[in-house]
Design an enzyme around this catalytic site. Sequence first.
Site, short mmCIF file in Angstrom:
data_model
loop_
_atom_site.label_atom_id
_atom_site.label_comp_id
_atom_site.label_asym_id
_atom_site.label_seq_id
_atom_site.Cartn_x
_atom_site.Cartn_y
_atom_site.Cartn_z
N SER A 141 0.84 -1.20 0.00
CA SER A 141 0.00 0.00 0.00
C SER A 141 0.87 1.24 0.00
O SER A 141 1.93 1.27 0.64
CB SER A 141 -0.90 0.02 1.23
OG SER A 141 -1.56 1.27 1.36
N TYR A 155 -3.06 -0.78 9.95
CA TYR A 155 -2.93 -1.12 8.52
C TYR A 155 -1.53 -0.79 8.02
O TYR A 155 -0.89 -1.60 7.35
CB TYR A 155 -3.97 -0.35 7.73
CG TYR A 155 -3.98 -0.69 6.25
CD1 TYR A 155 -4.56 -1.86 5.80
CD2 TYR A 155 -3.41 0.17 5.31
CE1 TYR A 155 -4.58 -2.19 4.45
CE2 TYR A 155 -3.42 -0.14 3.97
CZ TYR A 155 -4.00 -1.32 3.54
OH TYR A 155 -3.99 -1.64 2.20
#
Length: 246
Positions: A141, A155
């Site tokens: 990401s 995350y």
Amino acid sequence: MGDLSGKVALVTGGSRGIGAEIARTLARHGAAVGLTYHSAEDQAHGVEKEIQADGGRALAIQADNADPEAVRAAVQATVALFGGLDILVNNAGVFPSGPLDEVTLKDVDRTLAIHVRAVFAAAQTAARHMTDGGRIINIGSCLIERLPGPGMTLYALSKSALTGLTKGLARDLGPRGITAVVVDPGPTDTDMNPAEGPTADFLRQFIALGHYGQARDVAGMVAYLAGPGGRHVSGSSILVDGGFAA
């Protein structure tokens, strides 16, 4: 991107969004594709049938990434049906978010199990079947490079761990001619993060190109890395984020 005819790929989390487009794209370039799903059975079999209707070979496999044995079994099932494994794409994931004070250790354990432990288990098992020219591509990401706001600590932690894991895989497997790379997408228009969703305007302001990416943008990079063009790319993190982290 090159011809992947004769190659075998496994895409975890391949039932929808980026994972489904990666599976379709690899199949269009000639690879036989296994794709895992957790609960979206109908969507997974839809992708499987779509690939088969286009003349490709595909297998949808139920596997919860939180269970390392299920992940290992998915690798084995792909090898058993298609006769080997050349490309592993670790895409399956979740998006935990919320105030730091509300994150529990159970949340931490599950997220790390899905984003890190499963990747390790899949890579370890896949490497036993790969020969020279194998590819391991982990989907990370852009948030490891730039967090635009609070609530994404867990995350970012879990996706950041992929960088170290991938570098280790590159070193351990490089002598065998196997590459390992992280592809870090930016905001991408999927059902999990729609371009017209509630947070889209906030995220869009950070994208240098001014618009969300499409799943095909990430899939195109994965296909390139899986093909001849990726033969000398290993241990790297590649952003496909429209300049989100610029």
